[in-house]
Scaffold this active site. Structure first.
Site, short mmCIF file in Angstrom:
data_model
loop_
_atom_site.label_atom_id
_atom_site.label_comp_id
_atom_site.label_asym_id
_atom_site.label_seq_id
_atom_site.Cartn_x
_atom_site.Cartn_y
_atom_site.Cartn_z
N SER A 69 0.85 -1.19 0.00
CA SER A 69 0.00 0.00 0.00
C SER A 69 0.89 1.24 0.00
O SER A 69 2.05 1.17 0.42
CB SER A 69 -0.90 0.01 1.25
OG SER A 69 -1.57 1.25 1.40
N TYR A 90 -2.03 0.39 10.89
CA TYR A 90 -2.08 -0.07 9.50
C TYR A 90 -0.76 0.26 8.79
O TYR A 90 -0.23 -0.57 8.04
CB TYR A 90 -3.26 0.58 8.78
CG TYR A 90 -3.47 0.09 7.37
CD1 TYR A 90 -3.92 -1.20 7.12
CD2 TYR A 90 -3.25 0.93 6.28
CE1 TYR A 90 -4.13 -1.66 5.83
CE2 TYR A 90 -3.46 0.48 4.98
CZ TYR A 90 -3.90 -0.81 4.76
OH TYR A 90 -4.11 -1.25 3.46
#
Length: 261
Positions: A143, A156
């Site tokens: 990501s 995250y």
């Protein structure tokens, strides 16, 4: 013949990803190839409606070693060519939980690290023998959150920075076996990844876990505003995963096709 083993966990981009792999990569490149993709919960119906694709849908928990080992045995028995091995492993399964360090329970950290990091490690370690046979490739879905930390997503970020790091290390470790390691870094996408962290009841859920001091320091309005801002951000700049798959055709071909060498 393409044999794809899928497990049930995640995003609705499943149909489009598999459709792309089946239709865009030259048929000659798919002969007797086995592709393992995690995190495609929505694919059961596709498997039933597209029998010629030879999709095998398998439910497993990537955070459970025994479950992963059972899955490995299932894949090994289903291989059309026992000597060919697994052509590609796509570690796509992932979860996201937002929250500040002080107000986010440690269980949210544990969940994300277990799924996003240890799940990838468990799947890759277990499937290495089959990947080695094929001199295959490992495709880790990382990501942009693995390159830039943002307020409210530190847990995250930690998991995705880990994916970036382990991918770099494995790329060097596994080169001796002819195994490629590829990362894909999506931006903000409109997928079910956001359903849990941005659901309406989440404000009340977080508020109820705070101490009296924390509630006084932050105020309930702070959390309500954060969730509204998060929803607006996803709605405003979130990408359509189907369009990204179509527009990034060359990237997907490079990652999963024969040119990945």
């Amino acid at each position: 013949m393409l044999w794809t083993i899928i497990y049930l966990l995640g995003a609705y981009v499943a149909y489009w990803l598999v459709s792309y792999v089946v239709h865009r990569i030259p048929a000659s490149d798919l002969s007797n190839k086995t592709v393992v993709i995690t995190g495609l919960r929505a694919l059961q119906q596709t498997a039933e409606s597209q029998p010629t694709w030879k999709l095998h849908v398998f439910a497993l928990d990537v955070t459970n070693v025994e479950s992963v080992e059972r899955f490995y045995s299932h894949v090994e028995k289903a291989l059309p060519d026992k000597q060919a091995g697994v052509w590609a492993l796509v570690n796509n399964a992932g979860v996201l939980r937002g929250g500040n360090l002080e107000t986010q329970p440690l269980s949210a950290w544990t969940l994300q690290l277990n799924v996003n990091v240890f799940g990838i490690a468990a799947m890759t370690k277990t499937f290495l023998p089959l990947l080695r046979r094929a001199k295959g490739r490992i495709i880790n879905v990382a990501s942009v959150a693995g390159r830039l930390g943002t307020p409210g997503t530190s847990s995250y970020n930690a998991s995705k920075f880990a994916v970036e790091g382990l991918s770099d290390a494995w790329r060097r470790e596994l080169a001796i076996w002819g195994i490629d390691v590829v990362i894909i870094e999506p931006g903000i996408m409109k997928t079910p990844l956001w359903d849990q962290p941005l659901k309406d009841a989440e404000v009340d859920s977080v508020w109820g876990t705070l101490t009296a001091e924390q509630q006084q320091l932050y105020g309930r309005e702070y959390f309500a505003e954060c969730y509204v801002a998060g929803k607006e951000l996803v709605d405003t700049i979130g990408g359509n995963p189907m369009m990204v798959v179509v527009r990034r055709r060359a990237t997907i071909e490079h990652a999963s096709g024969s040119c990945a060498r």
